[in-house]
Scaffold this active site. Structure first.
Site, PDB file in Angstrom:
ATOM      1  CG  HIS A  76      -1.148 -14.286   7.158  1.00 27.99           C
ATOM      2  ND1 HIS A  76      -2.308 -15.016   7.032  1.00 27.99           N
ATOM      3  CD2 HIS A  76      -0.252 -15.102   7.770  1.00 27.99           C
ATOM      4  CE1 HIS A  76      -2.110 -16.224   7.533  1.00 27.99           C
ATOM      5  NE2 HIS A  76      -0.874 -16.294   8.000  1.00 27.99           N
ATOM      6  CB  CYS A  90      -5.078 -15.435   9.533  1.00 31.40           C
ATOM      7  SG  CYS A  90      -5.143 -13.872   8.634  1.00 31.40           S
TER       8      CYS A  90
END
Length: 788
Positions: free
Chosen positions: A742, A317
């Site tokens: 994340h 990510c």
């Protein structure tokens, strides 16, 4: 089925054989020069001669490959979804962020052999070597799979501290002594020192697992290295083993006997807690930015050009977020998005940065792949509006991470560090004359001014940069709370305050080379020029147990343009007197800063090197340099200022010079960079990037000097005012550390049918219209501003 004379016919272009499964990889998931998947109705064509993957259908890069290579035969591969029976629960996940359900479970694959020269679309596959070649292609690991396996491999091995473990006098540790930490009342996440039998709690872990790092504190105080996590021990002999001296997970071949030394029978142990690997799996799966509105409605997916998501390859990510921000900029679009042009003609497209950047830009910007995923196995639980599948940037990730200790792995990485790494790769690649380096739009000149408090003489230093990293002041609303606490609350600050601190004047302790005074200097850093695109990293960290820990400090950023005019320097002023050239003075480390760094635990050699590299001013700047250069191979070598080494250019390895030449670095600069870095290619690349004005020429060469004066290097950025910047995109992060958690990107874009720009959330493959952007801006990790 038809026949084809090229099967088995003599001639070099008709020579084909099965791939070597050990040494050759086949890109049958996505082509080398475009990003079309074999889920496409037209499928994907793999050349039977060189195994190049090419798209078919409208674009038909496979046909272009035939035109260039004259390889006539190809294997067309496409797949369709199977109708699944969901009678069984899903298999247990056993690998980080990778589902156990395979493509074979979900899809049916259809293949056929074609011949471009004969224009035959379905050749009899029983002819010649076709059966073995087709079988070899389908069974061979794809390029993506091969690189993923290499990157995921994390082999835990013993170390000298586990192999040579010396235990103190044996005794039986009573069960009551194994119920809580010896220094606090925690009863989980407990680590047993195998050397002395001490029990200490571990570090605080994701998922709410508590820890006060008393196991680490014991290791630091006693110099004991090896500990085992009690709750992870199984009867078959597996357990989490950690070596504090190596700072790595390890294995202990004699774990059973080492536990028996303390009266613990491994055969009677039962695993009661998740292992570190299992917690990482759960961590990766649970991190999720809100994809719903305040009233619980799912955010609206967006499709079309510029709204293509990128599939998460497993902790990728950080890459996806940076790519989405950069490809939203006109400079990167103009450089790499050429929808009407053929792919570059190169022998190894998978290893060509130009090919892979253009492939990625086409995939993200064209809109060709931005469409709702069709799911024939949809159930009532399936979202009403499906998201897109997302493009897997596997080749791009492999190429930009190749040879890098961190970015070549599948572990989570720092998005800011990846941005700088990608900037370096793009800048050092070759750029056609009619296309400019897009990173140049980020470049500017920073000016540092030092003035002696006694004699008032000054020194100016100019540095070319492509980003700034600003400190965010931490003002706790609960002053009595422990540092690093999950519940810490901080007073909001504005981005302007952070910039004011970044450019503020400060006093540094230095001896003046002109008057000899030890009174110190005033130091201030400002902008000599400002870029078109400005990347700002907000530093919200403090050291907790010597580990940089992220702080959730809200930073307020207005939607209105921010004027940077006040941060432009005035430059050298009339009446100012310059200090002597610092190169004529021997380097002496700033003692106060040196003492501070050493008190933090940094070795003297590293501290001196960091101070020299950052202007010998203050400990904080040097500490940030150290965090960015911890993995340098020469980080523990003594500081050497012998410039004679840098002049021995002609002795450099021609192969290394050629290798740097392939990256766009001319021979003189390559030789000088290698000489300055002891022949280390990776460090030489960094040297070139950090010395943009150094041509590699000898300073005393009149001819070279004349040549350089004829081609002056353009100063990046502009000093024009007003210098107003508007927020264009942000990268946000969830998690206590930038190496876990994340990342997502929010980008301001034009949406069809809406008059004003809107904020769009790119969460890997999910692309939706964002909500509550003000809250997200407060905790952004990276800000991208455009000059307006």
């Amino acid at each position: 089925m038809g026949t084809c004379p090229h099967i088995g016919a003599p001639g070099p272009l008709n020579d084909y054989s099965p791939p070597n499964r050990r040494s050759q990889s086949i890109e049958r998931n996505a082509p080398n020069a475009s990003i079309q998947l074999y889920d496409d109705p037209s499928g994907l064509n793999v050349c039977l001669h060189c195994f190049n993957g090419g798209c078919s259908g409208d674009r038909n890069h496979a046909s272009l490959h035939y035109t260039r290579s004259r390889h006539p035969l190809a294997l067309n591969i496409k797949r369709i979804q199977k109708k699944l029976q969901r009678d069984e629960p899903p298999h247990k996940i056993s690998k980080l962020a990778i589902s156990a359900e395979t493509d074979e479970d979900r899809y049916e694959t259809i293949t056929r052999v074609i011949c471009y020269e004969c224009k035959e679309e379905d050749i009899d596959r029983s002819s010649g070597q076709l059966p073995s070649v087709v079988d070899g292609i389908m069974k061979a690991l794809s390029f993506t799979e091969r690189e993923e396996i290499k990157a995921w491999e994390q082999e835990f091995v013993p170390c000298e501290h586990t192999l040579l473990l010396q235990q103190q006098e044996s005794r039986k540790i009573e069960s009551t002594d194994l119920t809580h930490c010896s220094m606090c009342e925690l009863k989980e996440n407990l680590w047993l020192c195998l050397e002395c039998g001490n029990l200490g709690c571990g570090r605080s872990q994701f998922g709410g697992v508590g820890g006060n790092s008393h196991g680490l504190a014991h290791a630091d105080a006693s110099s004991h290295a090896v500990a085992v996590k009690l709750g992870s021990i199984t009867a078959d002999g597996s357990a989490d083993i950690y070596c504090y001296k190596c700072n790595e997970e390890r294995t202990d071949p004699e774990l059973a006997s080492h536990l028996a030394h303390w009266g613990i029978n491994i055969a009677e142990r039962e695993k009661t807690e998740k292992s570190l690997m299992e917690m990482q799996i759960e961590h990766n799966m649970k991190w999720e930015f809100s994809m719903t509105t305040e009233d619980g409605q799912e955010l609206e997916p967006i499709f079309g050009p510029g709204f293509t998501g990128l599939k998460n390859l497993g902790n990728s990510c950080y890459l996806s977020s940076i790519v989405q921000c950069l490809l939203s900029l006109p400079e990167f679009q103009g450089r790499y998005y050429h929808p009407q042009a053929d792919p570059p003609d190169c022998s190894f497209p998978a290893e060509d940065i130009e090919t892979q950047m253009r492939k990625l830009a086409d995939g993200v910007l064209s809109g060709r792949y931005s469409r709702p995923e069709t799911n024939i196995n949809a159930t009532p639980d399936t979202p009403e509006v499906p998201h897109q599948k997302g493009l897997p940037p596997a080749m791009f990730k492999h190429l930009v991470g190749r040879g890098h200790e961190e970015f070549s792995t599948m572990r989570q990485q720092d998005a800011f560090e990846f941005l700088l790494h990608l900037f370096k790769i793009v800048s050092l690649s070759r750029h056609p004359e009619h296309l400019t380096d897009p990173v140049r739009s980020f470049r500017f000149v920073a000016e540092q001014r030092l003035q002696c408090l006694s004699c008032k003489r000054v020194r100016y230093r100019l540095d070319e940069q492509d980003n700034i990293s600003v400190p965010v002041p931490a003002r706790r609303l609960s002053p009595n709370s422990a540092e690093g606490s999950e519940t810490d609350q901080f007073e909001p600050v504005t981005l302007k305050e952070c910039l004011d601190i970044f450019t503020a004047e400060e006093t540094v302790e230095l001896k003046c080379p002109a008057c000899g005074s030890n009174d110190g200097f005033r130091k201030r850093s400002l902008f000599k020029t400002l870029p078109q695109e400005l990347a700002i990293n907000a530093r919200r960290f403090e050291l907790v147990n010597w580990v940089p820990t992220k702080l959730n400090i809200p930073v307020q950023v207005d939607e209105d343009p921010l004027d940077f005019s006040s941060y432009l320097s005035l430059g050298f002023q009339e009446g100012e007197e310059l200090l002597p050239d610092e190169e004529s003075e021997p380097f002496t480390a700033n003692q106060e800063a040196l003492d501070q760094l050493m008190s933090m635990g940094f070795p003297r050699v590293r501290a001196e090197k960091a101070l020299h590299a950052t202007g010998n001013t203050d400990a904080e700047t040097a500490m940030n340099w150290l965090f960015a250069h911890m993995e340098d191979p020469d980080i523990d070598e003594p500081l050497v200022l012998d410039q004679a080494r840098a002049d021995r250019r002609d002795t450099q390895d021609p192969e290394k010079v050629a290798q740097l030449g392939e990256m766009g670095i001319d021979a003189p600069r390559a030789r000088k960079a290698l000489a300055a870095t002891d022949g280390d290619v990776n460090r030489a690349v960094d040297w070139v990037f950090s010395h943009p004005d150094d041509s590699g020429s000898e300073d005393n060469s009149a001819a070279n000097a004349a040549s350089s004066s004829e081609r002056p290097r353009e100063t990046p950025g502009s000093d024009a005012t007003p210098a107003r910047y508007q927020l264009r995109s942000i990268v946000c992060h969830k998690g206590r550390s930038v190496h876990a958690g994340h990342y997502v990107a929010f980008v301001r874009k034009a949406i069809l049918g809406e008059s004003d720009l809107s904020w769009v959330l790119f969460n890997d493959e999910k692309v939706v219209k964002a909500h509550d952007i003000e809250e997200m801006k407060k905790f952004a990790y990276l800000y991208f501003f455009s000059r307006v």
